[in-house]
Design a protein around this motif. Structure first.
Motif: not given
Length: 679
Positions: A424-427, A466-469, A358-364, A351-356
């Motif tokens: 997608w966001k650039d991390f 402003g939200m993740t998938p 999340g779009e990196a996770l969302g891509f996968l 949940d913490t990772e998703n908040g910080l």
């Protein structure tokens, strides 16, 4: 199945007689399987629609509420867990998304190292606080802490100018409180008083002691913290007052801001906030910053040191040793929300990772779990709702042609974001390692902070989400005139998208999500923004009066609902959401009436298409809350409780009365002159 059908009829629902040879039986039916037929739909439709599920699914000990959003989240966590475990084992090259995900997950699960480090990850910030011996030192420490996600008395962010939506500006809003909102400092009912007493006598001293204070320092520091917070709370606006965009818009030059708060040198503060080239700022609540200026002179530096120390430790407690984590959960989880136990650690880390990030996770996530066919289905549904809205506007008997024309321009200009971002966001600049969990959180927070403030003075990026998938939620942005509909929001647990009939989908998605979010563009707050997202008058004065009269009827309707003890719904604070719910339902109905399923009229499991539509909508609010969480929601949330987001607006909708034969004397029945019709 015939046995269930007979029980269903005997449960008190009046249905058109259906010959058995015309009866369509569907075993994996998300609406039929949730019914509680011991409850009449005219008595409590929410319980009738969802009661079977609620009886089978009590709230787990680790949760303050339990419903469809939680079940979807559990499915998502299982999927994200696999992504993280794969990343953990991948031995990926440094700098890749896989390496960053794997390293973050590793440190979050490394409880031995977390316990060994204690509060060491905060030593630099604690040293900075200890050096704050005057007003400038206090403000500098507060500003620096802000850059790594410690919320304090400075409430700053970069966002769109409400009156010039193409411009990104610095915004200052009220902040600084430790209890959920200002009402917790002043309400005298037994429930709130008990929370406040625990906060002052138990929680604050315990957390300050964990931060490094001795017993005497912790006790004295807790008194200081509470005095400062209550002082700031007294000049903080109530929930409903924060919903007026005109009243919360005060554009100032830096010279005017410095004049508002003569003891705060904002040029210096902005440098500490890592801001560059600030020439003007939008202040939401000037009276709060006047009060902050007074507080900085009134309370000595020692009080502010305790305050900032408390803000720091509370912001990072969940990522530190067990003592900090456990006390944070005891108060926030148990006392405020009524939870009995913590989630398993892996879920909290996810949940913490998703908040910080999340779009990196969302891509996968979307590559594996959100098919193109689903994206197209709901993209088409957006247009079906938009067309229904056009027809509703054309038929309105209370709106002038002049305002109708501008409303159509705004409606046609709404941009839908469906499923996932195209860009997608650039991390790449976010650094993660396996040294410290709190350290990784701190870097991620600072990275997100810099992403936000670097928008200052730059063109608005309309491709940004402003939200993740994988977020079970949706939104409307007044400044962008756009709706965001993440992939997860379309999920009904345990049912493939291809198995969901249109009646249920139009209730669950078209009405409660798409129609709801589009209607936010025309609720009591959203209607004040024009097609380009600017806070600007575009209604005729007469139309505004007529709208307000209808909206006030809805506010009064919801204010009459008693939820818990003596707590009523705040009809004014929840008005925007209630308008959006009602609008979404009537739009969803008219869009659904154009589908083949509605025109064919064939029942499924004894339910007519229109009955399935209303039941599909009710799934969206499937859930129940502990009393503690419900009380907190009433005081802090602009959303009414889920059961009233079903029963409330349904009582205003003619098709609901027809579908379920609601009659005078039923609890769900409202007199025709009391029924609200806006859109």
């Amino acid at each position: 199945m015939i046995k269930h059908y007979q029980k269903f009829i005997l449960g008190g629902l009046a249905l058109t007689a259906v010959a058995l040879n015309a009866y369509i039986a569907v075993p994996n039916d998300p609406v039929f399987n949730n019914l509680d037929t011991s409850v009449s739909p005219g008595t409590d439709f929410f319980k009738y629609a969802n009661g079977g599920w609620l009886k089978r699914n009590p709230i787990p000990a680790a949760y303050s509420s339990w419903g469809i959003g939680n079940v979807v989240s559990e499915e998502l966590r299982d999927r994200l867990k696999k992504i993280n475990e794969d990343a953990l084992a991948a031995n990926a090259s440094k700098g890749t998304i896989t390496q960053k995900i794997g390293d973050f997950y590793f440190t979050g699960l490394d409880t031995v190292n977390i316990e060994k480090r204690g509060i060491d990850p905060l030593k630099e910030q604690l040293a900075l606080i200890d050096e704050a011996n005057d007003i400038n030192g206090v403000l500098n420490a507060a500003a620096v802490l802000t850059t790594t996600g410690t919320r304090n008395m400075i409430g700053s962010r970069v966002g769109q100018d409400a009156k010039n939506s193409s411009k990104m500006m610095l915004q200052l809003g009220q902040a600084g409180l430790g209890l959920p909102n200002r009402d917790y400092y002043f309400k005298t009912d037994a429930r709130t008083t008990k929370i406040r007493t625990d906060y002052t006598t138990n929680h604050l001293p315990a957390m300050l002691k964990i931060s490094g204070y001795n017993d005497d320092q912790a006790k004295a520091g807790a008194e200081s913290v509470y005095k400062i917070e209550k002082f700031l709370a007294d000049s903080s606006r109530k929930l409903e007052k924060l919903r007026d965009p005109y009243a919360n818009y005060h554009k100032m030059t830096i010279a005017q801001l410095n004049a508002l708060t003569p003891d705060i040198n904002w040029n210096t503060v902005f440098r500490s906030l890592e801001l560059k080239s600030v020439d003007s700022v939008i202040v939401g609540q000037p009276e709060y910053y006047r009060a902050l200026n007074t507080a900085l002179k009134t309370f000595p530096a020692s009080d502010w040191k305790a305050y900032l120390r408390w803000k720091l430790i509370s912001s990072y407690a969940s990522y530190l040793n067990n003592a900090a984590d456990a006390e944070s959960f005891r108060f926030s989880g148990k006392v405020i929300s009524g939870r009995k136990e913590q989630l398993p650690r892996w879920k909290r880390v996810l949940d913490t990772e998703n908040g910080l990030m999340g779009e990196a996770l969302g891509f996968l996530f979307v590559k594996e779990y959100f098919p193109v066919t689903a994206k197209q289905r709901y993209t088409d549904m957006v247009e079906a709702i938009r067309q229904a809205y056009r027809e509703h506007i054309a038929k309105l008997d209370w709106m002038s042609p002049e305002t109708k024309q501008k409303a159509l321009v705004k409606l046609n200009g709404i941009h839908p974001k469906v499923g996932y971002p195209d860009k997608w966001k650039d991390f790449s600049t976010l650094l993660m390692d396996r040294e410290s969990y709190a350290g990784n959180v701190m870097r991620a927070r600072h990275w997100a902070y810099m992403v936000n403030i670097n928008k200052l003075g730059k063109p608005v990026d309309h491709t940004e989400w402003g939200m993740t998938p994988q977020t079970y939620n949706a939104s409307y942005s007044p400044s962008n005139n756009e709706i965001t509909l993440p992939a997860a929001q379309f999920t009904i647990p345990g049912v493939k998208d291809s198995e969901i009939d249109d009646a249920v989908a139009y209730g669950y998605v078209a009405a409660s999500t798409i129609g709801h979010e589009i209607t936010h563009g025309f609720d009591d707050e959203g209607r004040l923004f024009d097609a380009k997202g600017n806070l600007k008058t575009w209604w005729t004065p007469t139309d505004s009066v007529k709208f307000t009269k209808r909206a006030n009827m809805l506010a009064d309707q919801f204010s009459s609902y008693v939820v818990l003890d003596s707590l009523h719904v705040n009809g004014k604070a929840t008005l925007g959401e209630n308008i959006a719910d009602l609008g979404g339902i009537v739009l969803g109905i008219d869009a659904f009436k154009k589908t083949k399923q509605y025109k064919d009229g064939k029942p499924i499991n004894g339910l007519t298409p229109m009955q399935r539509f209303f039941l599909g909508y009710a799934i969206g609010w499937l859930g129940q809350e502990r009393d503690e969480a419900l009380a907190n929601q009433i005081l802090t949330d602009v959303h009414a409780p889920g059961f009233l987001r079903v029963n409330g607006p349904f009582s205003d909708v003619p098709e609901f009365y027809e579908a379920f034969h609601i009659k005078k004397g039923d609890r769900m029945w409202l007199a025709p002159d009391k029924r609200v019709k806006i859109w």
